[in-house]
Design a protein around this motif. Structure first.
Motif, PDB file in Angstrom:
ATOM      1  N   VAL A  28       0.831  -1.209   0.000  1.00 13.16           N
ATOM      2  CA  VAL A  28       0.000   0.000   0.000  1.00 13.16           C
ATOM      3  C   VAL A  28       0.868   1.262   0.000  1.00 13.16           C
ATOM      4  N   SER A  32       1.373   3.517  -3.369  1.00 15.75           N
ATOM      5  CA  SER A  32       0.818   4.868  -3.289  1.00 15.75           C
ATOM      6  C   SER A  32       1.904   5.923  -3.468  1.00 15.75           C
ATOM      7  N   VAL A  35       2.990   6.422  -7.084  1.00 20.72           N
ATOM      8  CA  VAL A  35       2.003   7.176  -7.865  1.00 20.72           C
ATOM      9  C   VAL A  35       2.036   8.656  -7.483  1.00 20.72           C
ATOM     10  N   LEU A  36       1.982   8.934  -6.185  1.00 21.64           N
ATOM     11  CA  LEU A  36       1.914  10.321  -5.719  1.00 21.64           C
ATOM     12  C   LEU A  36       3.197  11.093  -6.000  1.00 21.64           C
TER      13      LEU A  36
END
Length: 222
Positions: A28, A32, A35-36
């Motif tokens: 996770v 994440s 991507v961020l």
């Protein structure tokens, strides 16, 4: 979930693998973050490309669970024409100008999130070592090479500057193996003895605080 355990030279029994809870957290957080932080990753890739000839991403063989080898990914921070020891010291001429900034802020380690997604690394664990240095580890510290290495860890946020050895008359690799490694392994054991999800989140929080404030974490004693 039951895992094979490993007994350290000091007699402490630790789990060898990564629990399902920690693995879920790895996926996770790493997914994440990739991507961020994709705009930042692209910017850093451009900066590295402009810093001089050579690949944007540095690849090197390291040791993971059970002493197996894998390829670690980092942004390149050194000139490709430089020759020297595996351990860098303060003021190493091989490090590029943007490389110094990326090392100081740990931005060069962001590509390791890919290693985390692939299961070769975990978010919190011992430092991923090179096969050459791992083969020369002190006997009492070799147990740590059986575990999954981490992007960060207790030793990495409390002893980050200890390998910055000044002076040219010291064998930096021998000094690192004889002085830094035993202390680093002892500090990491504070987490590795009970590597729970809560403990993992705690180390991640201390890492974030260190990166923002520059204040190193002081591990408990006694």
């Amino acid at each position: 979930m039951t895992f094979e355990t490993y007994r350290t030279a000091g007699g402490t029994t630790i789990p060898r693998g990564v629990s399902s809870g920690r693995r879920a957290l790895d996926v996770v957080v790493a997914g994440s973050a990739l991507v961020l932080l994709s705009p930042l990753l692209l910017l850093l890739a451009v900066v590295v490309r402009l810093s001089g000839p050579g690949p944007v991403v540095f690849r090197q063989r390291r040791i993971t669970t059970g002493g197996r080898e894998f390829t670690i990914y980092k942004f390149r921070t050194m000139r490709t024409d430089g020759v020297g020891p595996s351990v860098t010291r303060s003021g190493d001429a091989r490090v590029t100008r943007p490389g110094r900034f990326m090392r100081r802020t740990s931005l060069d380690e962001l590509p390791q999130l890919v290693n985390v997604l692939r299961g070769e690394m975990t978010l919190v664990g011992p430092r991923p070592e090179t096969p050459d240095l791992a083969a020369r580890y002190p006997a009492e510290a070799q147990w740590v090479l059986e575990l999954t290495p981490g992007v960060t860890g207790p030793a990495q946020i409390s002893m980050r500057d200890d390998v910055a050895l000044q002076g040219s008359d010291v064998d930096v690799e021998s000094w690192y193996l004889g002085n830094v490694v035993p202390r680093r392994v002892a500090v990491d054991l504070t987490f590795l003895a009970r590597p729970t999800v809560a403990a993992t989140v705690g180390v991640l929080a201390r890492t974030a605080r260190y990166l923002v404030t520059g204040r190193r974490w002081v591990p408990p004693t006694g």
